[in-house]
Design an enzyme around this catalytic site. Structure first.
Site, PDB file in Angstrom:
ATOM      1  N   SER A 195       9.050   0.517   6.079  1.00 47.26           N
ATOM      2  CA  SER A 195       7.854   1.288   5.711  1.00 47.26           C
ATOM      3  C   SER A 195       8.150   2.781   5.823  1.00 47.26           C
ATOM      4  O   SER A 195       8.872   3.214   6.732  1.00 47.26           O
ATOM      5  CB  SER A 195       6.712   0.889   6.656  1.00 47.26           C
ATOM      6  OG  SER A 195       5.578   1.667   6.392  1.00 47.26           O
ATOM      7  N   THR A 233       2.048  -0.920 -11.699  1.00 44.69           N
ATOM      8  CA  THR A 233       2.695   0.378 -11.919  1.00 44.69           C
ATOM      9  C   THR A 233       3.100   0.983 -10.578  1.00 44.69           C
ATOM     10  O   THR A 233       2.321   0.989  -9.632  1.00 44.69           O
ATOM     11  CB  THR A 233       1.735   1.322 -12.675  1.00 44.69           C
ATOM     12  OG1 THR A 233       1.348   0.657 -13.882  1.00 44.69           O
ATOM     13  CG2 THR A 233       2.400   2.646 -13.019  1.00 44.69           C
ATOM     14  N   CYS A 319      -8.811  -2.786  19.051  1.00 42.74           N
ATOM     15  CA  CYS A 319     -10.262  -2.754  19.186  1.00 42.74           C
ATOM     16  C   CYS A 319     -10.852  -3.525  18.012  1.00 42.74           C
ATOM     17  O   CYS A 319     -10.726  -3.119  16.873  1.00 42.74           O
ATOM     18  CB  CYS A 319     -10.747  -1.316  19.153  1.00 42.74           C
ATOM     19  SG  CYS A 319     -12.472  -1.169  19.534  1.00 42.74           S
TER      20      CYS A 319
HETATM   21  C1  LIG Z   1       6.433  -3.796  13.392  1.00 40.33           C
HETATM   22  C2  LIG Z   1       5.509  -3.396  12.286  1.00 40.33           C
HETATM   23  N1  LIG Z   1       5.451  -4.160  11.195  1.00 40.33           N
HETATM   24  C3  LIG Z   1       4.652  -3.852  10.161  1.00 40.33           C
HETATM   25  C4  LIG Z   1       3.851  -2.740  10.192  1.00 40.33           C
HETATM   26  C5  LIG Z   1       2.959  -2.439   9.035  1.00 40.33           C
HETATM   27  O1  LIG Z   1       3.452  -1.395   8.255  1.00 40.33           O
HETATM   28  P1  LIG Z   1       2.457  -0.611   7.281  1.00 40.33           P
HETATM   29  O2  LIG Z   1       1.581   0.227   8.153  1.00 40.33           O
HETATM   30  O3  LIG Z   1       3.353   0.211   6.410  1.00 40.33           O
HETATM   31  O4  LIG Z   1       1.702  -1.633   6.518  1.00 40.33           O
HETATM   32  C6  LIG Z   1       3.866  -1.913  11.329  1.00 40.33           C
HETATM   33  C7  LIG Z   1       2.964  -0.753  11.418  1.00 40.33           C
HETATM   34  O5  LIG Z   1       2.497  -0.388  12.487  1.00 40.33           O
HETATM   35  C8  LIG Z   1       4.725  -2.246  12.409  1.00 40.33           C
HETATM   36  O6  LIG Z   1       4.780  -1.506  13.500  1.00 40.33           O
END
Ligand SMILES: Cc1ncc(COP(=O)(O)O)c(C=O)c1O
Length: 382
Positions: A195, A233, A319
């Site tokens: 990400s 897209t 939360c």
């Molecule tokens: C270990 C892990 N996986 C997946 C995600 C999700 O990524 P995104 O926020 O880009 O959807 C996060 C985000 O906090 C994460 O820490």
């Protein structure tokens, strides 16, 4: 303000800003064959190459998504839909909610889920994994690279080898590993989720790396984008920002962070406070994360006190519907509900100077001591 919540997200870096600014003028649709479209496609290709270089994979292995959550979704659902009824997935009890919350849907579609447990340090056992691989014979193993709450790192190269030996496909959620660990550590998996916003890129963009020869069905339809693996897209601005962040990481002194700041912070607290425990202390961890239990201090109380001081940290609990529910990660590590609700996460990044870390440590010590004195908390020694 002192920001100590880099695992939640990071600010937009210079690299990302420069590439996004470039993309402002390239507003064509990359699927169009005219000049405007071709220019946008050029930027898309250049971006794909930069991210592939950072991770050390082939550009065509990269499928852009709307973030790490969607990348996880594509890996799990893409395989579950391909196999159909009887799909078996082996995962852990401490995965990110984008994996965890998908599992009931997989079961509803006729799939089976089995889990590897973690010990009190948040670590899994390779012998349990090996036994489960033989007994359960999963189509897919999904185990995260580094835990977002505790920072504990799973032994990804060993897991990849065991999966290979037992003919199981291996997916790792490397969202918290990218930019913090050498990419060689997690790229041995067949499927890798990443990400942009954890590496000083924009939010809402990520990728699933699908190694050549790994088959999945698409979960988004609509066009032939991403070689038919993710229709729609492309988010050119976001993708360019992701590439800018990747390039900035590659040109910086080091692609990994030194654990010095984290270790200094933890030892300062340990020298000055009793009744505190660092989760996963004995295990390999990503170098920027400390998840700490302060006995007798509800996480939201410490969070609020630090917020008033301009310090941003995170509670290890989510939360939901007005009530604080304890973290599934900490509960599965054996903490009880009250203990889990006394844990907070500090996660450091680019702007975390030693001076800032010292200030956070002193403020934490002062608030924890004050709250305990007010409540006459009897503290257990460490
Ligand atoms: C270990 C892990 N996986 C997946 C995600 C999700 O990524 P995104 O926020 O880009 O959807 C996060 C985000 O906090 C994460 O820490």
């Amino acid at each position: 303000m002192i920001y100590a919540d880099y695992n939640a997200t990071t600010p937009l870096g210079e690299g990302a800003r420069t590439w996004i600014a470039q993309a402002f003028e390239l507003w064509g649709n990359p699927s169009s064959s005219h000049r405007q479209g071709r220019k946008a496609m050029e930027l898309l290709n250049k971006s794909r190459e930069a991210i592939a270089e950072l991770v050390g994979v082939t550009p065509t292995d990269i499928v852009f998504t709307s973030g790490g959550s969607e990348a996880n979704h594509l890996a799990l659902m893409g395989k579950a839909l391909e196999v159909g009824k009887g799909f078996r997935i082996l995962t852990s009890q401490v995965e990110h909610s984008s994996v965890k919350d998908l599992l009931p849907l997989i079961q509803k579609l006729g799939g089976e889920v089995d889990y590897i447990s973690v010990n009190g340090q948040g670590q899994l056992s390779l012998s349990e994994l090996e036994a489960k691989l033989k007994l359960f014979n999963p189509h897919l193993v999904s185990l995260m690279t580094a835990n977002n709450e505790t920072g504990v790192v799973f032994p990804i190269p060993d897991i990849a080898e065991l999966c290979q030996k037992n003919s199981a496909l291996f997916h790792t959620d490397a969202v918290q590993g990218l930019g913090k660990l050498d990419s060689a550590f997690y790229r041995s998996a067949h499927l890798v989720s990443i990400s942009a916003h954890k590496i000083y890129g924009p939010k809402g963009v990520g990728a699933l790396i699908i190694k050549k020869g790994t088959s999945l069905v698409a979960t988004h339809y609509g066009g032939a984008q991403e070689i038919k693996r993710r229709g729609g897209t492309e988010n050119i601005l976001g993708i360019a920002g992701f590439a800018g962040a990747a390039q900035e990481l590659m040109t910086s002194d080091s692609q990994t962070i030194s654990p010095f700041i984290r270790d200094y912070f933890e030892s300062t607290l340990q020298k000055n406070l009793e009744g505190i425990w660092v989760q996963g202390l004995k295990e390999p961890r990503i170098p920027n994360t400390s998840n700490i239990r302060f006995q007798g201090i509800p996480s939201e109380v410490l969070l609020g006190a630090l917020d008033l001081e301009g310090i941003a940290i995170s509670a290890g609990s989510a939360c939901s519907s007005g009530s604080i529910s304890p973290s599934h990660v900490l509960l599965n590590m054996g903490l009880n509900e009250n203990e889990a609700k006394e844990c907070v996460r500090f996660s450091w990044g680019k702007t975390s100077t030693l001076q800032a870390v010292e200030e956070v440590a002193q403020k934490v010590i002062a608030h924890v001591s004050r709250i305990r004195a007010r409540n006459s908390t009897k503290v257990i020694s460490n």
